[in-house]
Design an enzyme around this catalytic site. Sequence first.
Site, PDB file in Angstrom:
ATOM      1  N   ALA A 255      -7.068  62.523  43.529  1.00  0.00           N
ATOM      2  CA  ALA A 255      -7.559  63.914  43.572  1.00  0.00           C
ATOM      3  C   ALA A 255      -7.724  64.383  45.012  1.00  0.00           C
ATOM      4  O   ALA A 255      -8.592  65.192  45.315  1.00  0.00           O
ATOM      5  CB  ALA A 255      -8.879  64.018  42.809  1.00  0.00           C
TER       6      ALA A 255
ATOM      7  N   HIS B 198      12.980  57.489  51.821  1.00  0.00           N
ATOM      8  CA  HIS B 198      12.098  58.509  52.416  1.00  0.00           C
ATOM      9  C   HIS B 198      11.515  57.955  53.719  1.00  0.00           C
ATOM     10  O   HIS B 198      10.336  57.626  53.807  1.00  0.00           O
ATOM     11  CB  HIS B 198      10.989  58.827  51.407  1.00  0.00           C
ATOM     12  CG  HIS B 198      10.085  59.939  51.837  1.00  0.00           C
ATOM     13  ND1 HIS B 198      10.541  61.151  52.289  1.00  0.00           N
ATOM     14  CD2 HIS B 198       8.729  60.022  51.862  1.00  0.00           C
ATOM     15  CE1 HIS B 198       9.505  61.932  52.568  1.00  0.00           C
ATOM     16  NE2 HIS B 198       8.397  61.276  52.338  1.00  0.00           N
TER      17      HIS B 198
ATOM     18  N   ASN C 182      -5.639  65.534  48.803  1.00  0.00           N
ATOM     19  CA  ASN C 182      -4.983  66.772  49.237  1.00  0.00           C
ATOM     20  C   ASN C 182      -3.813  67.166  48.333  1.00  0.00           C
ATOM     21  O   ASN C 182      -3.719  68.308  47.897  1.00  0.00           O
ATOM     22  CB  ASN C 182      -4.482  66.610  50.678  1.00  0.00           C
ATOM     23  CG  ASN C 182      -5.620  66.722  51.680  1.00  0.00           C
ATOM     24  OD1 ASN C 182      -6.690  67.246  51.362  1.00  0.00           O
ATOM     25  ND2 ASN C 182      -5.404  66.216  52.873  1.00  0.00           N
ATOM     26  N   ILE C 183      -2.914  66.212  48.062  1.00  0.00           N
ATOM     27  CA  ILE C 183      -1.766  66.569  47.210  1.00  0.00           C
ATOM     28  C   ILE C 183      -2.237  66.736  45.766  1.00  0.00           C
ATOM     29  O   ILE C 183      -1.825  67.670  45.070  1.00  0.00           O
ATOM     30  CB  ILE C 183      -0.635  65.519  47.295  1.00  0.00           C
ATOM     31  CG1 ILE C 183      -0.186  65.319  48.745  1.00  0.00           C
ATOM     32  CG2 ILE C 183       0.557  65.955  46.450  1.00  0.00           C
ATOM     33  CD1 ILE C 183       0.912  64.286  48.933  1.00  0.00           C
ATOM     34  N   GLY C 184      -3.126  65.841  45.310  1.00  0.00           N
ATOM     35  CA  GLY C 184      -3.617  65.918  43.928  1.00  0.00           C
ATOM     36  C   GLY C 184      -4.240  67.278  43.632  1.00  0.00           C
ATOM     37  O   GLY C 184      -3.984  67.874  42.574  1.00  0.00           O
TER      38      GLY C 184
ATOM     39  N   ARG D 152      -0.548  58.909  55.963  1.00  0.00           N
ATOM     40  CA  ARG D 152      -0.367  58.489  57.365  1.00  0.00           C
ATOM     41  C   ARG D 152      -1.342  59.175  58.291  1.00  0.00           C
ATOM     42  O   ARG D 152      -1.778  60.295  58.035  1.00  0.00           O
ATOM     43  CB  ARG D 152       1.041  58.885  57.829  1.00  0.00           C
ATOM     44  CG  ARG D 152       2.112  58.047  57.292  1.00  0.00           C
ATOM     45  CD  ARG D 152       3.388  58.279  58.073  1.00  0.00           C
ATOM     46  NE  ARG D 152       4.145  59.447  57.658  1.00  0.00           N
ATOM     47  CZ  ARG D 152       5.192  59.900  58.307  1.00  0.00           C
ATOM     48  NH1 ARG D 152       5.571  59.306  59.431  1.00  0.00           N
ATOM     49  NH2 ARG D 152       5.860  60.932  57.861  1.00  0.00           N
TER      50      ARG D 152
END
Length: 312
Positions: free
Chosen positions: A11, A178, A13-15, A85
């Site tokens: 949950a 990636h 930043n991307i979540g 990262r």
Amino acid sequence: MARKKIGLIGAGNIGGELANLAMTRQLGDVVLFDIPAKENFAKGKALDLEQTSALLGKDCSVTGTSKWEDLAGADVLIVTAGIPRKPGQSRDDLVATNLPIIRDVADAAKKHCPDAFVIVISNPLDAMVYEYKRRTGGSRQKIVGMAGVLDSARFSLFLAREANASIKDVRTMVLGGHGDDMVPVLSHCTVNGVPIQKLVKQEALDKIVDRTRKGGGEIVGLMGTSAYYAPAFSAIAMAEAYLLDQKRLLASAVYLEGEYGYKDLYMGVPAVIGAGGVEKILELDLNDAEKAMLKKSADSVQKVVDIVKAST
Ligand SMILES: NC(=O)c1ccc[n+]([C@@H]2O[C@H](COP(=O)([O-])OP(=O)(O)OC[C@H]3O[C@@H](n4cnc5c(N)ncnc54)[C@H](O)[C@@H]3O)[C@@H](O)[C@H]2O)c1
């Protein structure tokens, strides 16, 4: 028909942005999951977003949890669990921390949502999605990694700016792992069918290829952490392709069984995503230089996968 259930593992930043997009686009009921120490954080983010759904008039629930039972029967799982990262780190530097996390997630997901279409985002991406598949024993149709959609978007943007073209007309594909060896495929890059070489000089193209490869690091250098808006949108495009049976042709990290000459490895390739998950892999005619770049990229992925395999 009941609403679909979208499970978001992590949950952060991307979540959070995934939850926002899934709610806004009404893909289904959203369950935002994090570890027990961050359960209240997940619940708070979910409540904030559910209140946004009231403002937007979207009929879907958004809930936060740290209990896998709440994810039971999820139709789609998007995995961002792990650390991102920091400046100066490579994605591969994250393997020691994120490997045990992806294993925990895989074990629980296998038990509670065995039928979900799974999109892994956690880095190092190709090795993490490889381990997820190995651990769950799931099919390659139902387990993919998100990277190529994002890397291709970065490549397209830089080219559109340089060519002074509309972003709507730029078509690109970034293949391979990636990492900094990823393969932006210039030979198949066009502005609505016009080869990019007709519009942009080779010297500028070389700089754009380099900037694309380092596109994630550029943002980490500026923000001190990873990008999240574009990564979230990229994964939502893949989820939507599955849920709406769109048969979209998207660069996706897929388990290879001989395609492009590689086996037992996840790497970015053009894949058709529809209701069957990964329905087809397309093999492009690459030129010799691109084949060599793909080999270098595959070797880099293999090195991280070997670390993963050695640490059982
Ligand atoms: N594939 C890509 O293109 C791409 C792009 C950007 C970032 N990433 C990667 O995505 C990952 C997430 O990035 P972020 O910015 O959202 O990080 P973040 O730190 O904001 O969020 C990660 C969340 O995962 C949670 N987490 C840790 N262990 C967990 C577990 N066992 N179960 C559930 N949740 C757990 C953390 O508590 C945290 O809330 C990172 O590994 C990052 O490198 C990938």
